[in-house]
Motif scaffolding. Structure first.
Motif, PDB file in Angstrom:
ATOM      1  N   GLY A 199      31.600  42.016 -64.759  1.00  0.00           N
ATOM      2  CA  GLY A 199      31.867  42.636 -66.042  1.00  0.00           C
ATOM      3  C   GLY A 199      30.641  43.188 -66.732  1.00  0.00           C
ATOM      4  O   GLY A 199      29.722  43.702 -66.088  1.00  0.00           O
ATOM      5  N   GLU A 200      30.611  43.071 -68.048  1.00  0.00           N
ATOM      6  CA  GLU A 200      29.598  43.770 -68.840  1.00  0.00           C
ATOM      7  C   GLU A 200      28.256  43.066 -68.891  1.00  0.00           C
ATOM      8  O   GLU A 200      27.269  43.640 -69.373  1.00  0.00           O
ATOM      9  N   HIS A 201      28.178  41.817 -68.429  1.00  0.00           N
ATOM     10  CA  HIS A 201      26.930  41.068 -68.525  1.00  0.00           C
ATOM     11  C   HIS A 201      26.318  40.817 -67.148  1.00  0.00           C
ATOM     12  O   HIS A 201      27.025  40.451 -66.207  1.00  0.00           O
ATOM     13  N   PHE A 202      24.997  40.993 -67.050  1.00  0.00           N
ATOM     14  CA  PHE A 202      24.263  40.599 -65.843  1.00  0.00           C
ATOM     15  C   PHE A 202      24.296  39.080 -65.759  1.00  0.00           C
ATOM     16  O   PHE A 202      23.878  38.385 -66.686  1.00  0.00           O
ATOM     17  N   GLY A 203      24.820  38.576 -64.657  1.00  0.00           N
ATOM     18  CA  GLY A 203      25.006  37.137 -64.544  1.00  0.00           C
ATOM     19  C   GLY A 203      24.336  36.534 -63.325  1.00  0.00           C
ATOM     20  O   GLY A 203      23.582  37.189 -62.601  1.00  0.00           O
ATOM     21  N   ILE A 204      24.634  35.282 -63.106  1.00  0.00           N
ATOM     22  CA  ILE A 204      24.037  34.548 -61.991  1.00  0.00           C
ATOM     23  C   ILE A 204      24.426  35.191 -60.663  1.00  0.00           C
ATOM     24  O   ILE A 204      23.603  35.275 -59.741  1.00  0.00           O
ATOM     25  N   ALA A 205      25.656  35.659 -60.545  1.00  0.00           N
ATOM     26  CA  ALA A 205      26.073  36.308 -59.299  1.00  0.00           C
ATOM     27  C   ALA A 205      25.215  37.539 -59.011  1.00  0.00           C
ATOM     28  O   ALA A 205      24.811  37.769 -57.864  1.00  0.00           O
ATOM     29  N   ASP A 206      24.914  38.315 -60.028  1.00  0.00           N
ATOM     30  CA  ASP A 206      24.058  39.490 -59.837  1.00  0.00           C
ATOM     31  C   ASP A 206      22.660  39.074 -59.390  1.00  0.00           C
ATOM     32  O   ASP A 206      22.061  39.713 -58.513  1.00  0.00           O
ATOM     33  N   ALA A 207      22.143  38.017 -59.987  1.00  0.00           N
ATOM     34  CA  ALA A 207      20.814  37.537 -59.601  1.00  0.00           C
ATOM     35  C   ALA A 207      20.805  37.034 -58.166  1.00  0.00           C
ATOM     36  O   ALA A 207      19.820  37.209 -57.434  1.00  0.00           O
ATOM     37  N   MET A 208      21.899  36.431 -57.741  1.00  0.00           N
ATOM     38  CA  MET A 208      21.970  35.927 -56.371  1.00  0.00           C
ATOM     39  C   MET A 208      21.948  37.064 -55.352  1.00  0.00           C
ATOM     40  O   MET A 208      21.392  36.919 -54.264  1.00  0.00           O
ATOM     41  N   TYR A 209      22.544  38.194 -55.711  1.00  0.00           N
ATOM     42  CA  TYR A 209      22.652  39.289 -54.747  1.00  0.00           C
ATOM     43  C   TYR A 209      21.576  40.361 -54.914  1.00  0.00           C
ATOM     44  O   TYR A 209      21.406  41.202 -54.021  1.00  0.00           O
ATOM     45  N   TYR A 210      20.843  40.340 -56.014  1.00  0.00           N
ATOM     46  CA  TYR A 210      19.821  41.369 -56.198  1.00  0.00           C
ATOM     47  C   TYR A 210      18.775  41.394 -55.084  1.00  0.00           C
ATOM     48  O   TYR A 210      18.418  42.484 -54.599  1.00  0.00           O
ATOM     49  N   PRO A 211      18.254  40.246 -54.638  1.00  0.00           N
ATOM     50  CA  PRO A 211      17.276  40.301 -53.542  1.00  0.00           C
ATOM     51  C   PRO A 211      17.837  40.910 -52.258  1.00  0.00           C
ATOM     52  O   PRO A 211      17.077  41.447 -51.447  1.00  0.00           O
ATOM     53  N   VAL A 212      19.145  40.835 -52.076  1.00  0.00           N
ATOM     54  CA  VAL A 212      19.755  41.472 -50.907  1.00  0.00           C
ATOM     55  C   VAL A 212      19.660  42.990 -51.042  1.00  0.00           C
ATOM     56  O   VAL A 212      19.371  43.706 -50.072  1.00  0.00           O
ATOM     57  N   LEU A 213      19.893  43.480 -52.247  1.00  0.00           N
ATOM     58  CA  LEU A 213      19.737  44.918 -52.489  1.00  0.00           C
ATOM     59  C   LEU A 213      18.322  45.367 -52.152  1.00  0.00           C
ATOM     60  O   LEU A 213      18.123  46.421 -51.541  1.00  0.00           O
ATOM     61  N   THR A 214      17.319  44.573 -52.541  1.00  0.00           N
ATOM     62  CA  THR A 214      15.936  44.955 -52.221  1.00  0.00           C
ATOM     63  C   THR A 214      15.699  44.947 -50.717  1.00  0.00           C
ATOM     64  O   THR A 214      14.917  45.760 -50.206  1.00  0.00           O
ATOM     65  N   ARG A 215      16.350  44.052 -50.000  1.00  0.00           N
ATOM     66  CA  ARG A 215      16.230  44.055 -48.537  1.00  0.00           C
ATOM     67  C   ARG A 215      16.824  45.338 -47.945  1.00  0.00           C
ATOM     68  O   ARG A 215      16.279  45.904 -46.997  1.00  0.00           O
ATOM     69  N   PHE A 216      17.953  45.764 -48.491  1.00  0.00           N
ATOM     70  CA  PHE A 216      18.555  47.013 -48.020  1.00  0.00           C
ATOM     71  C   PHE A 216      17.586  48.168 -48.193  1.00  0.00           C
ATOM     72  O   PHE A 216      17.472  49.042 -47.327  1.00  0.00           O
ATOM     73  N   TRP A 217      16.878  48.195 -49.342  1.00  0.00           N
ATOM     74  CA  TRP A 217      15.897  49.260 -49.573  1.00  0.00           C
ATOM     75  C   TRP A 217      14.716  49.116 -48.609  1.00  0.00           C
ATOM     76  O   TRP A 217      14.252  50.105 -48.036  1.00  0.00           O
ATOM     77  N   THR A 218      14.235  47.898 -48.448  1.00  0.00           N
ATOM     78  CA  THR A 218      13.045  47.675 -47.624  1.00  0.00           C
ATOM     79  C   THR A 218      13.263  48.131 -46.189  1.00  0.00           C
ATOM     80  O   THR A 218      12.403  48.799 -45.598  1.00  0.00           O
ATOM     81  N   TYR A 219      14.413  47.776 -45.629  1.00  0.00           N
ATOM     82  CA  TYR A 219      14.637  48.030 -44.202  1.00  0.00           C
ATOM     83  C   TYR A 219      15.501  49.261 -43.935  1.00  0.00           C
ATOM     84  O   TYR A 219      15.704  49.634 -42.766  1.00  0.00           O
ATOM     85  N   GLY A 220      16.016  49.887 -44.986  1.00  0.00           N
ATOM     86  CA  GLY A 220      16.804  51.096 -44.801  1.00  0.00           C
ATOM     87  C   GLY A 220      18.063  50.893 -43.994  1.00  0.00           C
ATOM     88  O   GLY A 220      18.485  51.777 -43.241  1.00  0.00           O
ATOM     89  N   VAL A 221      18.706  49.722 -44.156  1.00  0.00           N
ATOM     90  CA  VAL A 221      19.859  49.390 -43.318  1.00  0.00           C
ATOM     91  C   VAL A 221      21.190  49.812 -43.931  1.00  0.00           C
ATOM     92  O   VAL A 221      22.243  49.636 -43.303  1.00  0.00           O
ATOM     93  N   VAL A 222      21.162  50.363 -45.140  1.00  0.00           N
ATOM     94  CA  VAL A 222      22.382  50.854 -45.784  1.00  0.00           C
ATOM     95  C   VAL A 222      22.148  52.292 -46.241  1.00  0.00           C
ATOM     96  O   VAL A 222      21.143  52.586 -46.896  1.00  0.00           O
ATOM     97  N   ASP A 223      23.077  53.156 -45.898  1.00  0.00           N
ATOM     98  CA  ASP A 223      23.038  54.536 -46.379  1.00  0.00           C
ATOM     99  C   ASP A 223      23.820  54.590 -47.682  1.00  0.00           C
ATOM    100  O   ASP A 223      25.056  54.626 -47.682  1.00  0.00           O
ATOM    101  N   PHE A 224      23.103  54.582 -48.801  1.00  0.00           N
ATOM    102  CA  PHE A 224      23.773  54.503 -50.092  1.00  0.00           C
ATOM    103  C   PHE A 224      24.503  55.791 -50.465  1.00  0.00           C
ATOM    104  O   PHE A 224      25.268  55.808 -51.432  1.00  0.00           O
ATOM    105  N   GLU A 225      24.278  56.861 -49.710  1.00  0.00           N
ATOM    106  CA  GLU A 225      25.048  58.079 -49.942  1.00  0.00           C
ATOM    107  C   GLU A 225      26.485  57.921 -49.468  1.00  0.00           C
ATOM    108  O   GLU A 225      27.374  58.674 -49.892  1.00  0.00           O
ATOM    109  N   LYS A 226      26.724  56.926 -48.606  1.00  0.00           N
ATOM    110  CA  LYS A 226      28.039  56.772 -47.997  1.00  0.00           C
ATOM    111  C   LYS A 226      28.822  55.586 -48.544  1.00  0.00           C
ATOM    112  O   LYS A 226      29.961  55.361 -48.133  1.00  0.00           O
ATOM    113  N   VAL A 227      28.239  54.808 -49.436  1.00  0.00           N
ATOM    114  CA  VAL A 227      28.938  53.634 -49.946  1.00  0.00           C
ATOM    115  C   VAL A 227      29.901  54.028 -51.058  1.00  0.00           C
ATOM    116  O   VAL A 227      29.870  55.154 -51.584  1.00  0.00           O
ATOM    117  N   ASP A 228      30.750  53.081 -51.429  1.00  0.00           N
ATOM    118  CA  ASP A 228      31.717  53.289 -52.505  1.00  0.00           C
ATOM    119  C   ASP A 228      31.000  53.690 -53.797  1.00  0.00           C
ATOM    120  O   ASP A 228      29.912  53.224 -54.093  1.00  0.00           O
TER     121      ASP A 228
END
Length: 212
Positions: free
Chosen positions: A177-206
Motif C-alpha cells: 500500500g501507501e507506506h514503505f514497510g518491512i516487506a519492502d525493506a526485505m526485498y530492496y536488496p534483491v532489487l539492487t542485485r538485479f541491477w548489479t548483475y543485470g539479470v532482469v530486463d526491466f523493460e519487459k516486466v509488469d
C-alpha cells in the motif's frame, strides 16, 4: 495497546551496507521509522566460515565476533540498553512496535499475515539467488554468467511473482500500500542485485513493477 517506550540510545552494529544485505534491511527499517540510533560498522578480520555456505562458524570466529558486538557471530545486531536483538526480522519487528506511526506493517490482520509470509520467504528462501548474486550495492557485472541458470531464474521469477501479486492487491506504490514497510525493506536488496548483475530486463516486466 500502548506503544513500547522508546529507548534513549540504540546502537545498530552492521557490516558494510554495500555488501551486507541483512544489515541493509535493518538499517532501512530503522531509518524509515525515524528512529534515533547510532550505527557501528564492524570490520571483520576473518570473512571465512559463512554459515550459509559451510554450515557453521568456527568457535574461535564466533568468540572473536562476539567481542565486536555479535551474539552468535553474525550481524546485524541492535543493542538496546543491556539487551542485544539479533536477526534482521526480529529487529524490524521491534522497531515496528516502537514506531507504530511508521506503518511498517499493514493495518489489517490478513494483510499483516501476508506481509510476514513474504518476509519469512525472503529469510528462508531464494538460495540460488543468494549464492549466485552476492550483495554489492554499487557494482555492475557485465555479461554475468550464473553457475546454475535454471535455479537462479526460478528464484528471479518467484521474486517478480511476489512483487506483482502484492502490488496488484494493494494498488501500490509499495508492496502493501501507501507506506514503505518491512516487506519492502526485505526485498530492496534483491532489487539492487538485479541491477548489479543485470539479470532482469526491466523493460519487459509488469508495469506495476516498473512503477515500484
Amino acid at each position: 495497546s500502548t506503544p513500547s517506550p522508546i529507548p534513549a540510545i540504540m546502537k545498530l552494529s552492521v557490516l558494510s551496507l554495500r555488501y551486507s544485505s541483512w544489515s541493509m534491511r535493518a538499517w532501512l527499517v530503522m531509518t524509515q521509522a525515524g528512529a534515533n540510533f547510532e550505527v557501528d560498522t564492524v570490520t571483520l578480520p576473518d570473512l571465512s566460515g559463512d554459515p550459509k555456505k559451510s554450515g557453521s562458524l568456527g568457535k574461535d570466529v564466533v568468540e572473536e565476533r562476539k567481542q565486536l558486538g555479535s551474539v552468535r557471530g553474525l550481524f546485524p545486531v541492535l543493542h538496546v540498553e543491556d539487551t542485544s536483538i539479533y536477526e534482521s526480522l526480529a529487529i524490524c519487528e521491534y522497531i515496528a512496535e516502537l514506531y507504530p506511526q511508521a506503518h511498517l506493517w499493514p493495518e489489517y490482520p490478513l494483510d499483516r499475515a501476508r506481509a510476514r509470509s513474504v518476509c519469512n520467504e525472503m529469510t528462508t528462501g531464494f538460495m540460488a539467488l543468494r549464492g549466485e548474486c552476492s550483495c554489492h550495492l554499487f557494482a555492475r557485472v557485465p555479461k554475468f554468467t550464473p553457475r546454475d541458470p535454471e535455479e537462479l531464474q526460478a528464484d528471479i521469477d518467484r521474486v517478480l511473482e511476489v512483487w506483482t501479486e502484492c502490488l496488484e492487491r494493494s494498488g501500490g506504490p509499495y508492496l502493501f500500500g501507501e507506506h514503505f514497510g518491512i516487506a519492502d525493506a526485505m526485498y530492496y536488496p534483491v532489487l539492487t542485485r538485479f541491477w548489479t548483475y543485470g539479470v532482469v530486463d526491466f523493460e519487459k516486466v509488469d508495469d506495476k513493477i516498473k512503477a515500484y
